[in-house]
Design a protein around this motif. Sequence first.
Motif, PDB file in Angstrom:
ATOM      1  N   MET A  64       0.860  -1.208   0.009  1.00 55.08           N
ATOM      2  CA  MET A  64       0.131   0.136  -0.102  1.00 55.08           C
ATOM      3  C   MET A  64       0.916   1.084  -0.074  1.00 55.08           C
ATOM      4  N   LYS A  65       0.410   2.295  -0.884  1.00 48.93           N
ATOM      5  CA  LYS A  65       1.267   3.554  -0.934  1.00 48.93           C
ATOM      6  C   LYS A  65       1.104   4.554   0.231  1.00 48.93           C
ATOM      7  N   ASP A  66       2.130   4.990   0.645  1.00 42.10           N
ATOM      8  CA  ASP A  66       2.098   6.137   1.698  1.00 42.10           C
ATOM      9  C   ASP A  66       1.459   7.383   1.164  1.00 42.10           C
ATOM     10  N   PHE A  67       0.458   7.879   1.638  1.00 37.04           N
ATOM     11  CA  PHE A  67      -0.217   8.811   1.169  1.00 37.04           C
ATOM     12  C   PHE A  67       0.479  10.139   1.583  1.00 37.04           C
ATOM     13  N   ALA A  68       1.315   9.947   2.739  1.00 36.17           N
ATOM     14  CA  ALA A  68       1.822  11.211   3.342  1.00 36.17           C
ATOM     15  C   ALA A  68       3.153  11.460   2.185  1.00 36.17           C
ATOM     16  N   LEU A  69       3.809  10.228   1.795  1.00 40.52           N
ATOM     17  CA  LEU A  69       4.738  10.654   0.829  1.00 40.52           C
ATOM     18  C   LEU A  69       4.275  11.150  -0.350  1.00 40.52           C
ATOM     19  N   GLU A  70       2.981  10.697  -0.870  1.00 40.09           N
ATOM     20  CA  GLU A  70       2.537  11.253  -1.999  1.00 40.09           C
ATOM     21  C   GLU A  70       2.123  12.584  -2.208  1.00 40.09           C
TER      22      GLU A  70
END
Length: 161
Positions: free
Chosen positions: A1-7
């Motif tokens: 799952m992708k890290d939204f904070a990084l996005e």
Amino acid sequence: MKDFALELGCLGFTMRLKRLSDALMHDGRKMYKELGVDIEPNWYVVFRLLKREGEMSVMEIAEKIKLAHPSVITLTNKMMKADYLSSAQCTDDNRRRLLTLTQKAHDQLPRLEQIWNAGERGVIKALEGTDFMEMFSLIEARFGEKGFKDRTIDELNKPTL
């Protein structure tokens, strides 16, 4: 799952700082519990400051560590409840209370300093090969000169093409 904070890039900056801080505090609590030490991770700064200065008011502590006065009151009240700090009214100003380390604190300091020194070495190893502390100081200085609010309003007020 992708890290939204990084996005989010720069918009995720404060979230990532908070996440790192929370992780370090949580791990610190687990470490102290495992070691049988009854302190909170953020108390070390008051221990070290009062060891060096002897006694200080809450306001002086807040100014030295750059935390809000209410935050320092909360922190020091917890330390007093755990019998690591004692409080006395200032003879010159009854509104001020002066905090000092108790005998329990002095008795615990050699062990605590051993833990803190090991922690410092661990952080140094974790940051090895980076200029993180230098960059962090630069970020603090820049936001100290001009805060997030002012920077954002300045950007909002720039003419758009």
